[in-house]
Design a protein around this motif. Structure first.
Motif, PDB file in Angstrom:
ATOM      1  N   VAL A 171       0.911  -1.214  -0.007  1.00 44.18           N
ATOM      2  CA  VAL A 171       0.002  -0.093  -0.104  1.00 44.18           C
ATOM      3  C   VAL A 171       0.900   1.277   0.039  1.00 44.18           C
ATOM      4  O   VAL A 171       2.017   1.404   0.800  1.00 44.18           O
ATOM      5  CB  VAL A 171      -0.831  -0.002   1.286  1.00 44.18           C
TER       6      VAL A 171
ATOM      7  N   GLU B  22      -3.629   6.915   1.423  1.00 42.33           N
ATOM      8  CA  GLU B  22      -3.170   5.602   1.132  1.00 42.33           C
ATOM      9  C   GLU B  22      -3.781   5.127  -0.345  1.00 42.33           C
ATOM     10  O   GLU B  22      -4.934   5.474  -0.806  1.00 42.33           O
ATOM     11  CB  GLU B  22      -3.545   4.656   2.235  1.00 42.33           C
ATOM     12  N   ARG B  23      -3.050   4.387  -1.144  1.00 40.44           N
ATOM     13  CA  ARG B  23      -3.659   3.846  -2.354  1.00 40.44           C
ATOM     14  C   ARG B  23      -2.985   2.182  -2.498  1.00 40.44           C
ATOM     15  O   ARG B  23      -1.731   2.319  -2.554  1.00 40.44           O
ATOM     16  CB  ARG B  23      -3.052   4.519  -3.670  1.00 40.44           C
ATOM     17  N   PRO B  24      -3.762   1.353  -2.260  1.00 38.69           N
ATOM     18  CA  PRO B  24      -3.277   0.113  -2.574  1.00 38.69           C
ATOM     19  C   PRO B  24      -2.700  -0.307  -3.847  1.00 38.69           C
ATOM     20  O   PRO B  24      -3.429  -0.072  -5.060  1.00 38.69           O
ATOM     21  CB  PRO B  24      -4.287  -0.851  -2.401  1.00 38.69           C
TER      22      PRO B  24
ATOM     23  N   GLY C 275      -7.282   7.403  -4.024  1.00 41.37           N
ATOM     24  CA  GLY C 275      -6.670   7.192  -2.766  1.00 41.37           C
ATOM     25  C   GLY C 275      -7.701   7.524  -1.598  1.00 41.37           C
ATOM     26  O   GLY C 275      -8.637   8.399  -1.898  1.00 41.37           O
TER      27      GLY C 275
ATOM     28  N   SER D 170       1.767   4.753   1.003  1.00 47.74           N
ATOM     29  CA  SER D 170       1.181   5.628   1.731  1.00 47.74           C
ATOM     30  C   SER D 170       1.972   6.681   2.084  1.00 47.74           C
ATOM     31  O   SER D 170       3.160   6.775   2.262  1.00 47.74           O
ATOM     32  CB  SER D 170       1.227   4.847   3.399  1.00 47.74           C
TER      33      SER D 170
END
Length: 666
Positions: free
Chosen positions: A26, A105-107, A150, A28
């Motif tokens: 992820v 956050e962006r997985p 995100g 972050s």
């Protein structure tokens, strides 16, 4: 969390690749890092808009009490003396104090291949010093938010805090207010990638990490190779080595039976990179035009020890180190077959020239050459069926002792005319009768002498040297030996292919014609003809026949030329493209302008998925420049183009270990 400070050295792309390949990773980014990229006015305008309405006194008191560092007495006093500006400042301070414990956050699991590609490519920009650290941070922040792809989340340290939800909501609104225009930002990054990283990757002409940034044409990858209809990644008995995928240990092999062509300038290394490695490893029979003599010296000893018999036809070698081959041994004594054999014979000796505007003399000379060859094939004793005897026929006197008597020519001349007539009647071959009549009627005329001169000029290469005459007087092997014993090797070692082109053409095409009527077995590797400096053989149009029917008979050509212009010069502008098009595999080393015009359509165009811009897979300047200076460009019908790295024989310990001293032939 992605530690931005770690990505300032040239080793970091490895970590980026690991992150992109980890479905649990992820991305972050601290919320303060995002906010810091924007001006104070932009942030202040957000707070003014968010807290534009004054709260009730009770709400203000509650805010004051809950404010970090605000004592109850101060809160009570503030409730009595309400100050709107002070309340705005208080709210801003409350949420900002909590922002340190918030991240965007962006997985990576949710990323499209296009997003992964541009992330990797921009990382390369930083690694190469093209992007500054600030530009990288701005890109990562923009990438993490991605116009709402995100989300803002609290860190575990904020768990249970009464203002956590409000802080998250405020940060989400602030980031949305500041970070927007994601598509335009990504398009700008894509332009940077296209501008700075093109032609510096492992594969020239493609940005490093560029897969996913572009659609349309692309170079073949190792994954494509596994699905290829033309190539293979593993060597099999029929397969020829054509190069290696750059930066990998993946070798590319061609197991097909169709022809190949390689165009490379002098000194480009086509022999050491392509021919020698294959001669040292290919178990099938081969016919090798060895212009420099190095192929025999470096590979014949190994082939004899590993695969089968070797023959060296070198009629110009002063030492006499040559096997012999008499073309007349392979002209049938059956009249019908002999007519075809002699037709082929005459066309190999006297070529049709692509630029010839007056082919009369060569055409008539070819007719007499055919007739005299027929006479030798059908009527002469075996010992007299030689190229030397054919030359003597063309040296016959064409002078009459009595101009008014057509039968007053030299006895030998009249004997030949009579023999042609007799043969014509015996086998019912009208063209022989016509040749005899033309010969008799032309005696004592300049026209007949000019025709003979044209034929003599082409045939002279077979008889001027005693070395050549001896090498053409008998035969030490049969062309079918290459089929009967797979692994047999014939080296044609003539260092002047242009001057001795007639001998080479005749030798090569006689082998082809005999072998094509004896097709290979299912498991037999195709007999491969390695024709170095092929254009110097002249307008060798029989090559077109060899290309067309060879694959069904287990016969394969690999032709080599210094330039595409050579093909045009000898075959003409109309026929030259067909020679290249008929080849399944076309390899270019250090291509020049003529080759670029030919290969560009096969490469196609790529489209930047962010900008929509279309560009060639590789430009003319790139193909002719440094990026491809040590690479091979390979185009193929029905498959993706390739960029391959040559594997030079002298750089391989295993290949050099296979080199043995060339054997003597006597």
């Amino acid at each position: 969390m992605l530690d931005l400070s770690a990505y300032t050295c040239k080793t970091f792309p490895v970590a980026v690749d690991e992150a992109l390949g980890d479905p649990a990773f992820v991305l972050s980014v601290p919320v303060p890092a995002v906010i810091s990229l924007y001006t104070g006015d932009q942030v202040q305008n957000f707070y003014k808009a968010k807290y534009a309405d004054a709260p009730s006194t009770g709400k203000y008191l509650l805010d004051a009490v809950l404010a970090i560092g605000a004592p109850a007495t101060a809160a009570a006093s503030a409730a009595v003396t309400f100050n709107f500006k002070r309340w705005q400042h208080l709210k801003k301070r409350q949420v900002e104090q909590l922002f340190a414990d918030l991240v965007v956050e962006r997985p990576f699991l949710s990323l499209k291949e296009r997003d992964k590609a541009i992330f990797r490519a921009v990382a390369q920009l930083l690694a190469r010093g093209i992007y500054t650290h600030e530009q990288w941070v701005r890109f990562v922040c923009q990438f993490a938010w991605a116009d709402g792809s995100g989300v803002v989340k609290p860190l575990p340290s904020l768990a249970g805090h009464p203002r956590a939800v409000e802080a998250v909501r405020a940060a989400q609104e602030l980031v949305k207010h500041l970070v927007h225009g994601g598509d335009a930002f990504m398009a700008d990054a894509a332009r940077d990638v296209a501008l700075h990283l093109t032609a510096v990757g492992v594969v020239p002409g493609v940005p490093m990490g560029g897969q996913g940034l572009y659609d349309g044409a692309r170079w073949m990858t190792a994954d494509d190779l596994a699905q290829s209809r033309t190539y293979a990644a593993k060597r099999t008995p029929p397969a020829l080595f054509v190069g290696s995928l750059p930066g990998t240990n993946t070798h590319v092999f061609y197991p097909g039976h169709e022809s190949l062509i390689t165009i490379a300038g002098p000194g480009a290394g086509k022999s050491s990179a392509l021919v020698i490695p294959n001669l040292l490893t290919y178990p099938g029979s081969v016919v090798v035009l060895d212009v420099k003599g190095e192929l025999w010296e470096k590979t014949a000893g190994h082939r004899k020890a590993a695969f089968g018999p070797v023959y060296r036809f070198a009629p110009t070698d002063p030492s006499g180190n040559t096997h012999a081959f008499n073309p007349f041994d392979f002209i049938s004594n059956d009249p019908a077959e002999a007519a075809n054999d002699c037709e082929v014979f005459s066309h190999q000796v006297i070529l049709e020239r692509a630029q010839d505007k007056d082919p009369y003399w060569e055409g008539k000379g070819r007719d007499f050459l055919w007739a005299f060859a027929m006479l030798l094939a059908l009527a002469a004793p075996k010992a007299e069926r030689t190229m030397e005897a054919l030359g003597e026929m063309l040296s016959l006197s064409t002078v009459l002792s009595d101009p008014d008597d057509r039968s007053s020519g030299h006895p030998d001349t009249m004997g030949i005319i009579h023999a042609l007539k007799t043969l014509a009647e015996r086998y019912a071959i009208p063209d022989l009768r016509q040749a005899a009549t033309t010969f008799r009627d032309g005696l004592d005329t300049n026209r007949l002498e000019s025709v003979f001169d044209a034929a003599r000029r082409h045939l002279s290469v077979f008889g001027r040297s005693g070395l050549v005459r001896r090498a053409l007087a008998t035969s030490d092997w049969h062309p079918l030996d290459l089929r009967r014993r797979p692994g047999t090797s014939l080296y044609i070692c003539i260092d002047e292919p242009k001057g001795f082109g007639a001998i080479i053409r005749l030798l090569v095409y006689q082998h082809f014609r005999l072998l094509k009527n004896h097709a290979a077995t299912r498991d037999e590797p195709p007999i491969t003809f390695f024709l170095d400096e092929m254009p110097q053989l002249g307008n060798f149009t029989s090559v077109l026949d060899m290309q067309d029917v060879g694959r069904s008979a287990g016969l394969r050509l690999w032709m080599f030329a210094q330039s595409y212009g050579q093909l045009v010069q000898h075959y003409g502008a109309a026929r030259a493209p067909g020679i290249v098009d008929a080849c399944r595999v076309r390899t270019f080393l250090q291509p020049q302008a003529d080759e670029i015009k030919f290969i560009a359509p096969a490469l196609g165009e790529v489209r930047n998925v962010f900008t929509g811009e279309k560009t060639p897979l590789a430009t003319k300047d790139q193909l002719m420049g440094h990026a491809f200076g040590d690479k091979m460009v390979v185009t193929t019908r029905g498959d993706r183009p390739m960029v391959l790295a040559p594997k030079f024989a002298h750089q391989s310990k295993s290949l050099m270990a296979a080199v043995k001293v060339a054997p003597r032939v006597r």
